[in-house]
Design a protein around this motif. Structure first.
Motif, PDB file in Angstrom:
ATOM      1  N   VAL A 199      20.467 -10.674  16.674  1.00  0.00           N
ATOM      2  CA  VAL A 199      18.904 -10.489  16.287  1.00  0.00           C
ATOM      3  C   VAL A 199      18.512 -10.368  14.936  1.00  0.00           C
ATOM      4  CG1 VAL A 199      18.408  -9.431  18.674  1.00  0.00           C
ATOM      5  CG2 VAL A 199      18.939  -8.149  16.654  1.00  0.00           C
ATOM      6  N   ALA A 200      17.235 -10.865  14.560  1.00  0.00           N
ATOM      7  CA  ALA A 200      16.853 -10.431  13.219  1.00  0.00           C
ATOM      8  C   ALA A 200      17.127  -9.026  12.885  1.00  0.00           C
ATOM      9  CB  ALA A 200      15.485 -11.035  13.038  1.00  0.00           C
ATOM     10  N   ASP A 201      17.509  -8.876  11.534  1.00  0.00           N
ATOM     11  CA  ASP A 201      18.119  -7.477  11.262  1.00  0.00           C
ATOM     12  C   ASP A 201      17.147  -6.997   9.999  1.00  0.00           C
ATOM     13  OD1 ASP A 201      21.068  -5.840  10.763  1.00  0.00           O
ATOM     14  OD2 ASP A 201      19.515  -5.476   9.754  1.00  0.00           O
ATOM     15  N   TRP A 202      16.241  -5.909  10.238  1.00  0.00           N
ATOM     16  CA  TRP A 202      15.377  -5.205   9.648  1.00  0.00           C
ATOM     17  C   TRP A 202      15.918  -4.353   8.733  1.00  0.00           C
ATOM     18  CZ3 TRP A 202       9.832  -6.583   9.965  1.00  0.00           C
ATOM     19  CH2 TRP A 202       9.385  -7.496  11.010  1.00  0.00           C
ATOM     20  N   ALA A 203      17.294  -3.979   8.663  1.00  0.00           N
ATOM     21  CA  ALA A 203      17.828  -2.800   8.125  1.00  0.00           C
ATOM     22  C   ALA A 203      17.197  -2.598   6.533  1.00  0.00           C
ATOM     23  CB  ALA A 203      19.394  -2.619   8.117  1.00  0.00           C
ATOM     24  N   ALA A 204      17.342  -3.706   5.837  1.00  0.00           N
ATOM     25  CA  ALA A 204      16.895  -3.551   4.527  1.00  0.00           C
ATOM     26  C   ALA A 204      15.691  -3.336   4.345  1.00  0.00           C
ATOM     27  CB  ALA A 204      17.358  -4.973   3.698  1.00  0.00           C
ATOM     28  N   THR A 205      14.647  -3.445   5.408  1.00  0.00           N
ATOM     29  CA  THR A 205      13.404  -2.826   4.963  1.00  0.00           C
ATOM     30  C   THR A 205      13.009  -1.629   5.255  1.00  0.00           C
ATOM     31  OG1 THR A 205      12.777  -2.999   7.448  1.00  0.00           O
ATOM     32  CG2 THR A 205      12.682  -5.325   6.279  1.00  0.00           C
ATOM     33  N   LEU A 206      14.106  -0.658   5.733  1.00  0.00           N
ATOM     34  CA  LEU A 206      13.858   0.561   6.224  1.00  0.00           C
ATOM     35  C   LEU A 206      14.258   1.699   5.123  1.00  0.00           C
ATOM     36  CD1 LEU A 206      15.406   0.449   9.876  1.00  0.00           C
ATOM     37  CD2 LEU A 206      13.122   0.439   9.179  1.00  0.00           C
ATOM     38  N   PRO A 207      13.957   2.880   5.361  1.00  0.00           N
ATOM     39  CA  PRO A 207      13.980   3.967   4.110  1.00  0.00           C
ATOM     40  C   PRO A 207      15.547   4.256   4.138  1.00  0.00           C
ATOM     41  CG  PRO A 207      12.650   4.890   6.062  1.00  0.00           C
ATOM     42  CD  PRO A 207      12.943   3.337   6.387  1.00  0.00           C
ATOM     43  N   THR A 208      15.943   5.056   3.223  1.00  0.00           N
ATOM     44  CA  THR A 208      17.221   5.403   3.134  1.00  0.00           C
ATOM     45  C   THR A 208      17.249   7.074   3.102  1.00  0.00           C
ATOM     46  OG1 THR A 208      17.910   3.655   1.668  1.00  0.00           O
ATOM     47  CG2 THR A 208      19.357   5.593   1.609  1.00  0.00           C
ATOM     48  N   PRO A 209      18.277   7.718   4.019  1.00  0.00           N
ATOM     49  CA  PRO A 209      19.067   7.041   4.955  1.00  0.00           C
ATOM     50  C   PRO A 209      18.147   6.209   5.918  1.00  0.00           C
ATOM     51  CG  PRO A 209      18.878   9.404   5.295  1.00  0.00           C
ATOM     52  CD  PRO A 209      17.908   8.987   4.052  1.00  0.00           C
ATOM     53  N   ASN A 210      19.076   5.337   6.657  1.00  0.00           N
ATOM     54  CA  ASN A 210      18.428   4.557   7.640  1.00  0.00           C
ATOM     55  C   ASN A 210      17.896   5.596   8.713  1.00  0.00           C
ATOM     56  OD1 ASN A 210      18.218   3.304  10.471  1.00  0.00           O
ATOM     57  ND2 ASN A 210      18.877   1.494   9.103  1.00  0.00           N
ATOM     58  N   PRO A 211      16.606   5.431   9.256  1.00  0.00           N
ATOM     59  CA  PRO A 211      16.211   6.518  10.200  1.00  0.00           C
ATOM     60  C   PRO A 211      17.103   6.643  11.247  1.00  0.00           C
ATOM     61  CG  PRO A 211      14.421   4.835   9.523  1.00  0.00           C
ATOM     62  CD  PRO A 211      15.719   4.585   9.102  1.00  0.00           C
ATOM     63  N   THR A 212      17.719   5.880  11.729  1.00  0.00           N
ATOM     64  CA  THR A 212      18.979   5.925  12.682  1.00  0.00           C
ATOM     65  C   THR A 212      19.792   7.220  12.366  1.00  0.00           C
ATOM     66  OG1 THR A 212      19.314   3.685  12.874  1.00  0.00           O
ATOM     67  CG2 THR A 212      21.016   4.895  13.829  1.00  0.00           C
TER      68      THR A 212
END
Lengths: 353, 353
Positions: A199-212
């Motif tokens: 799937v398309a990956d939006w990880a680089a658009t998310l805040p750091t640290p990743n909300p995960t």
């Protein structure tokens, strides 16, 4: 409807067959016996952890949907199954780049996924979709802001799809597309089904640290104990979660992590007395993207242990399991690897009281 | 981490409580007994149907991922569970706008979802993520083309997120946010968990018919028989699937469809002799978005039956079940509705041979 499928598979088949014939051992290593028969579970379900509400005026450019309102983002979808009389620790399976929780389910060639295998072995098993992936929502507000002329094109989020050909070496199917490593165990005959997982990956658009990361911490507290099992791009998240808060974290397993904590920069204190396994497959040193990652992880394990840790780095070929790609949970010996991992967990993470 | 959550919930609580107190019947209608205890299944797993490969040079704007390559799009993710000794027909549950297959799983307030209920009732149950939603990939190539300066901002895909406030009336929680219909049964106390289910919707960016339609046809053939059960925006898909190819379609259930086939334009022949149920909840005529949809569906049912159909339109209040929102599979009486639907299926779709 389809195009390109046969062009990808044509030259490969010869290559795979040649590889198989060249490397087939006289006696094929016996995979762990595949569990079969009906499955009885105590319970199952799904829920979200994390998430925050945010207001926007660029939710929509379509007349049927209002542009203004509140949406919820950064939540993490979790699906679980609990075995009857579960005594083993809960496992949380965290997929990697450009993929979703599907990673751990039925393999591309239709065999049982790790999600079910570990339930059958008595582990409560939780499978997540990282924030911004799969059933965990992304926000389209930055896209719509540009479409509405309120922001410049360069502010568009860097959303990535990994192409089959460039991903080939990253998944270590071979040194480069469409070559195949001798003895490599990914079921390439079913690669069309695997590509559909991406799937398309939006990880680089998310805040750091990743909300995960904070979401995993919330999950660990909610479960009152879980082993965080990452893969690839998510490899660093369990370490970051432990650094945030050790509560509820009973162990860390990083499968083929894209990064380990850096002993030159990161505090090793969060890893003291915590069972940690870093697990890699085969051919790691043959791929330029992976060799330095293995090296950094070796340095991390040494540093963590020097600081009172219980960390271990295992390359599958070193324990007699050869031929694993980066997608070892889907390789033809995936349940043999899972069986070994279940044993490691039994030895290192005590059963529930 | 969170903002706005309390601002949404504050005024609501008073409103909900007032509504509950005002409309609580002397004797609350008994929901169907919730199945409990361990669940035994014959098998489970996940796979994809549909999908096509396409090449692009705008897959990525990040240096870590190549911009050129092949990706697979338009596939549909399917997750299933098969009961032991399944004799009832397979069901395929298809979610609506801005949502994913999560729709049918654990309710926002933590009760059993329809996905498990129907398995416990003996129906093999398949839950999909529509093409371009959840675990079914979208393509970022049009976004990256604009980010790279190769296309104009107005070519950006119309991706929508439905805001909580404008979605309120669409879900028929009340006439407008934050008012609540008297006796309305959606578990608003858990609305924060419900909003986390909502995802960005790319449906308007996809070809017509939506790729979900041929994918459902592939699924019906593969399963050699299934009842397609849609919700809301997906309401028209099962009808379009039957018009494409009746093979493997054993019945159609449209729950709160956004559209039915239009007797003024559409051929009624595909619906001859096919068990069809159109099901709506409560308050339909009180919401301007829904009243005309109900009217169109009434006209369709009449036209389908005039053409030899076996179609039926049911409003839950007419059979003594009051208070259902648009999200009736998550309302507090969701299993009562499911129980009624299971009975309808038993009466109209024969058991498997």
């Amino acid at each position: 409807m389809r195009n390109g499928s046969s062009s990808l598979r044509g030259p490969l088949l010869a290559c795979i067959l040649a590889g198989l014939i060249a490397t087939m051992p006289a006696e094929v290593a016996t995979a762990a016996e595949t569990p079969a028969g009906p499955l009885t579970i105590a319970s199952q379900g799904s829920f979200f952890v994390g998430g925050r509400e945010t207001r926007s005026d660029t939710l929509s450019t379509l007349p049927a949907y209002a542009p203004s309102g509140t949406i919820t983002v950064d939540q993490v979808y979790v699906r679980y199954q609990i075995p009857v009389d579960a005594r083993r620790p809960a496992l949380t399976l965290i997929h990697g780049c450009c993929l979703t929780g599907k990673t751990w389910e039925t393999t591309p060639d239709g065999r049982m996924g790790w999600d079910e295998f570990f339930v059958r072995r008595g582990f409560p098993t939780y499978v997540i979709d990282q924030a911004g992936r799969g059933r965990s929502a992304v926000s389209p507000v930055a896209i719509n802001a540009v479409k509405m002329g309120r922001a410049a094109p360069e502010t568009l989020p860097p959303v990535v799809s990994a192409g089959h050909e460039p991903a080939w070496a990253i998944f270590r199917f071979g040194p480069e597309y469409p070559q195949v490593f001798p003895g490599m165990r990914f079921p390439l005959g079913a690669q069309g089904e695997f590509w559909k997982q991406m799937v398309a990956d939006w990880a680089a658009t998310l805040p750091t640290p990743n909300p995960t990361v904070p979401a995993l911490s919330e999950l660990a507290r909610r479960l009152d104990g879980t082993v965080l099992i990452s893969h690839s791009q998510s490899g660093i998240y369990p370490f970051q979660t432990a650094a945030l808060d050790r509560t509820g974290i009973r162990g860390l397993v990083a499968i083929e992590p894209a990064a380990c904590p850096d002993p030159a920069k990161d505090d090793m204190a969060p890893y003291r007395d915590l069972p940690i396994l870093v697990l890699f497959g085969d051919y790691v040193d043959l791929v330029p993207r992976w060799a330095p990652r293995l090296k950094l992880c070796r340095a991390f394990v040494a540093a963590a242990n020097a600081a009172g840790g219980k960390a271990e780095l295992v390359l599958l070929p070193e324990i007699g399991i050869a031929g694993n790609s980066h997608m070892l949970m889907q390789d033809t010996n995936s349940l043999e690897v899972a069986d070994w991992l279940a044993g490691w967990l039994d030895r290192h993470v005590p059963a529930r009281p």
